[in-house]
Scaffold this active site. Sequence first.
Site, mmCIF file in Angstrom:
data_model
loop_
_atom_site.group_PDB
_atom_site.id
_atom_site.type_symbol
_atom_site.label_atom_id
_atom_site.label_comp_id
_atom_site.label_asym_id
_atom_site.label_seq_id
_atom_site.Cartn_x
_atom_site.Cartn_y
_atom_site.Cartn_z
ATOM 1 N N HIS A 1 -9.335 1.764 0.196
ATOM 2 C CA HIS A 1 -9.171 2.464 1.458
ATOM 3 C C HIS A 1 -10.505 2.297 2.187
ATOM 4 C CE1 HIS A 1 -5.833 4.264 -0.659
ATOM 5 N NE2 HIS A 1 -5.529 5.054 0.358
ATOM 6 N N HIS B 1 0.842 -1.202 0.000
ATOM 7 C CA HIS B 1 0.000 0.000 0.000
ATOM 8 C C HIS B 1 0.872 1.245 0.000
ATOM 9 C CE1 HIS B 1 -3.921 2.047 0.969
ATOM 10 N NE2 HIS B 1 -3.061 3.011 1.261
ATOM 11 N N TRP C 1 0.846 14.059 3.572
ATOM 12 C CA TRP C 1 0.347 13.419 4.780
ATOM 13 C C TRP C 1 1.456 13.054 5.761
ATOM 14 C CZ3 TRP C 1 -1.419 12.496 -0.134
ATOM 15 C CH2 TRP C 1 -2.760 12.811 -0.380
ATOM 16 N N HIS D 1 1.449 5.427 -2.086
ATOM 17 C CA HIS D 1 0.955 6.496 -2.960
ATOM 18 C C HIS D 1 2.152 7.132 -3.666
ATOM 19 C CE1 HIS D 1 -3.267 6.630 -1.521
ATOM 20 N NE2 HIS D 1 -2.719 6.088 -0.438
ATOM 21 N N ASP E 1 2.579 3.307 2.847
ATOM 22 C CA ASP E 1 1.549 4.299 2.577
ATOM 23 C C ASP E 1 2.124 5.594 2.009
ATOM 24 O OD1 ASP E 1 -0.961 5.370 2.330
ATOM 25 O OD2 ASP E 1 -1.366 5.556 4.457
ATOM 26 N N GLU F 1 -10.901 4.292 7.106
ATOM 27 C CA GLU F 1 -9.737 4.979 7.668
ATOM 28 C C GLU F 1 -10.259 6.105 8.560
ATOM 29 O OE1 GLU F 1 -5.511 7.036 6.295
ATOM 30 O OE2 GLU F 1 -7.042 6.632 4.797
ATOM 31 N N GLN G 1 -9.613 9.476 -4.967
ATOM 32 C CA GLN G 1 -9.261 10.096 -3.684
ATOM 33 C C GLN G 1 -10.422 10.917 -3.087
ATOM 34 O OE1 GLN G 1 -5.834 10.790 -1.687
ATOM 35 N NE2 GLN G 1 -7.700 10.899 -0.483
#
Length: 426
Positions: A210, A57, A315, A59, A309, A213, A152
């Site tokens: 996702h 996982h 983030w 991005h 991630d 979360e 997203q």
Amino acid sequence: MLDLIFKNCTLPDGRKNIDIGVAQGRIVAMEPALKAEAAQTVDAGGQLVTSPFVDAHFHMDSTLSFGLPRVNQSGTLLEGIALWGELKPLLTQEALVERALAYCDWAVARGLLAIRSHVDVCDPRLLATEALLHVREKVKPYLDLQLVAFPQDGVLRAPGALDNLKRALDMGVDVVGGIPHFERTMQDGSESVRILCELAAERGLRVDMHCDESDDPLSRHIETLAYHTQRLGLQGRVTGSHLTSMHSMDNYYVSKLIPLIREAGVSAIANPLINITLQGRHDTYPKRRGMTRVPELMAAGVPVAFGHDCVMDPWYSLGSGDMLEVAHMGLHVGQMTGQDAMRACFEAVTTTPAKILGLDDTGLAVGKRADLVLLQARDAVEALRLRATRLMVLRAGQVVATTPPATATLNLPGRPGEVSFQTPAR
């Protein structure tokens, strides 16, 4: 004549003094004292040889973008999402490709040879999709990059997102993604799961959502995902990522939920570094840990992997592509310090995510592609303790990265010498 023999290897399952023979890019022998000639011989010296690390996982479209166009001052999930929305109009394919390739270099140096990356498809230009499809082909000789079409901003919430997602799949993206808890209502979230699972079934694709979360114990889209997985015959092809609401659910409901996940053949991916950073932000004390119920899921037979991630993006301002760091954090947060539990955490960044991604050609077995990592550690637990140096990384039998051993030179009174921080040999 073999191309390569790795001698005196320790394997993650505990076997010692194993020789691994490689020919034409594949493992052709694994046995003690292998009687064969080879063009090259590497003495592992009893150190650990493992299959490569796998990040289930990630991005990659946002990686290494930290500080663009500004820094996430609060460090929260919602500011990160807002910041990504500010950055998207400024993205260029050239910059996306450059950052992604730089991260892939980091990954290979860390023995990370397979990554599943979510790519945001809510931008109708699909710039990130085109960029990462290019990167996927560029790195194919040395890294498996699997792409997830990820809406997203919500596949129903964002205008045109479903059409964009279908276009991304038409372009060659591998997996159907979703984010049901980010839709406008619980009902829309459930409807998005149905739509996306049916789309995956129609196209014969995997699903990775996702899912939940959130700290909200009523965010239960994983239950819906398990239902549609079973209804559509998608067992073994569906993954729920994050699942952080499960840490806030009452035990009675979870006692029903986990068997449903197992029966549906759904896998789970926790992201320890990010989950414990972004969750529990509304708590004072006691403060929730944020990570999903990893030990309980594993005990029930649900395949569980750890993902990185984010690395240096809106983030998360930290990270280096080190899956041992991810597993190290996961075992601490999950209080998985028993010997078997720690070995399971090592598997959560190697063999388990490889199975979740469907990477059938990797693994420590005769006939598999010779993707191997030599670690400066005597076993899997020591590798986690030290976040061990990757001494050598092989892809299809070819060395793609080397790193000198981690040692310190001491000049102490009466005790000069070197120290490597490994457990003294017994």
